[in-house]
Motif scaffolding. Structure first.
Motif, short mmCIF file in Angstrom:
data_model
loop_
_atom_site.label_atom_id
_atom_site.label_comp_id
_atom_site.label_asym_id
_atom_site.label_seq_id
_atom_site.Cartn_x
_atom_site.Cartn_y
_atom_site.Cartn_z
N PHE A 117 23.19 42.76 21.37
CA PHE A 117 22.66 41.67 20.54
C PHE A 117 21.37 41.10 21.09
O PHE A 117 20.52 40.66 20.33
CB PHE A 117 23.70 40.57 20.38
N ASN A 118 21.20 41.08 22.40
CA ASN A 118 19.96 40.56 22.97
C ASN A 118 18.76 41.40 22.56
O ASN A 118 17.67 40.88 22.37
CB ASN A 118 20.06 40.48 24.48
N VAL A 119 18.93 42.69 22.43
CA VAL A 119 17.84 43.57 22.02
C VAL A 119 17.69 43.54 20.51
O VAL A 119 16.61 43.35 19.98
CB VAL A 119 18.08 45.02 22.50
N ALA A 120 18.79 43.73 19.79
CA ALA A 120 18.74 43.85 18.34
C ALA A 120 18.20 42.59 17.67
O ALA A 120 17.46 42.67 16.69
CB ALA A 120 20.13 44.16 17.80
N TYR A 121 18.54 41.40 18.19
CA TYR A 121 18.13 40.18 17.54
C TYR A 121 16.77 39.68 17.99
O TYR A 121 16.17 38.85 17.34
CB TYR A 121 19.18 39.09 17.74
N ASN A 122 16.25 40.17 19.09
CA ASN A 122 14.96 39.72 19.58
C ASN A 122 13.82 40.63 19.18
O ASN A 122 12.68 40.32 19.41
CB ASN A 122 14.98 39.56 21.10
N HIS A 135 30.47 43.20 26.28
CA HIS A 135 29.02 43.22 26.03
C HIS A 135 28.48 44.61 26.33
O HIS A 135 28.75 45.17 27.39
CB HIS A 135 28.34 42.19 26.93
N ILE A 136 27.73 45.16 25.40
CA ILE A 136 27.07 46.45 25.62
C ILE A 136 25.65 46.16 26.04
O ILE A 136 24.91 45.48 25.35
CB ILE A 136 27.09 47.31 24.35
N VAL A 164 19.25 59.25 21.76
CA VAL A 164 20.16 58.78 20.71
C VAL A 164 21.09 57.71 21.28
O VAL A 164 21.32 56.68 20.65
CB VAL A 164 20.96 59.95 20.10
N GLN A 165 21.60 57.93 22.48
CA GLN A 165 22.49 56.95 23.09
C GLN A 165 21.77 55.63 23.34
O GLN A 165 22.32 54.56 23.12
CB GLN A 165 23.07 57.48 24.41
N VAL A 166 20.52 55.68 23.77
CA VAL A 166 19.75 54.46 23.99
C VAL A 166 19.55 53.73 22.67
O VAL A 166 19.67 52.50 22.61
CB VAL A 166 18.39 54.78 24.66
N MET A 167 19.28 54.46 21.59
CA MET A 167 19.10 53.81 20.28
C MET A 167 20.40 53.14 19.84
O MET A 167 20.38 52.02 19.31
CB MET A 167 18.63 54.82 19.24
N ILE A 168 21.53 53.80 20.04
CA ILE A 168 22.82 53.21 19.67
C ILE A 168 23.06 51.95 20.50
O ILE A 168 23.45 50.91 19.98
CB ILE A 168 23.96 54.23 19.86
N ASP A 169 22.84 52.06 21.81
CA ASP A 169 23.03 50.90 22.69
C ASP A 169 22.11 49.74 22.29
O ASP A 169 22.52 48.58 22.32
CB ASP A 169 22.78 51.27 24.15
N ASN A 170 20.87 50.05 21.92
CA ASN A 170 19.94 49.00 21.48
C ASN A 170 20.47 48.28 20.24
O ASN A 170 20.33 47.07 20.11
CB ASN A 170 18.56 49.57 21.18
N ASN A 171 21.06 49.03 19.31
CA ASN A 171 21.59 48.42 18.10
C ASN A 171 22.84 47.59 18.38
O ASN A 171 23.13 46.66 17.64
CB ASN A 171 21.90 49.48 17.05
#
Length: 78
Positions: free
Chosen positions: A57-62, A28-29, A47-54
Motif C-alpha cells: 500500500f505504501n507504493v501503490a498509494y503514493n 504487510h507485503i 513480474v514479482q516486483v510488479m505484483i509486490d508493488n501493487n
C-alpha cells in the motif's frame, strides 16, 4: 460458494464495487529490489516486483497521479 457470493454482495452494497478484500494478505507485503529476489529469470523477478508493488500500500498509494484516469481503490482500512 454461497459464503463467497454473500461476501462479495456485501462489498458491492457497502463499497459500490467488488474489490475482493477477503483475499488481501493479512500481513504487510513489502516491495524489495529486483536483485534481492531469489528467482533465476529476470523477467520472472520483474513480474514479482510488479505484483509486490501493487500489494504494498505504501507504493501503490503514493505513486498514483491525481491527474490520471486511473481508478483509485480505497485502502481496506477505510
Amino acid at each position: 460458494m454461497i459464503g463467497l457470493f454473500l461476501n462479495f454482495l456485501e462489498e458491492l452494497r457497502t463499497r459500490g464495487r467488488i474489490y475482493g478484500y477477503r483475499f488481501c494478505p493479512r500481513g504487510h507485503i513489502k516491495t524489495k529490489p529486483i536483485h534481492d529476489d531469489k528467482g533465476k529469470c529476470v523477467a520472472g523477478k520483474a513480474v514479482q516486483v510488479m505484483i509486490d508493488n501493487n500489494l504494498d500500500f505504501n507504493v501503490a498509494y503514493n505513486t498514483q497521479n491525481p491527474n490520471s484516469d486511473q481508478i483509485t481503490i480505497p485502502h481496506p482500512s477505510e
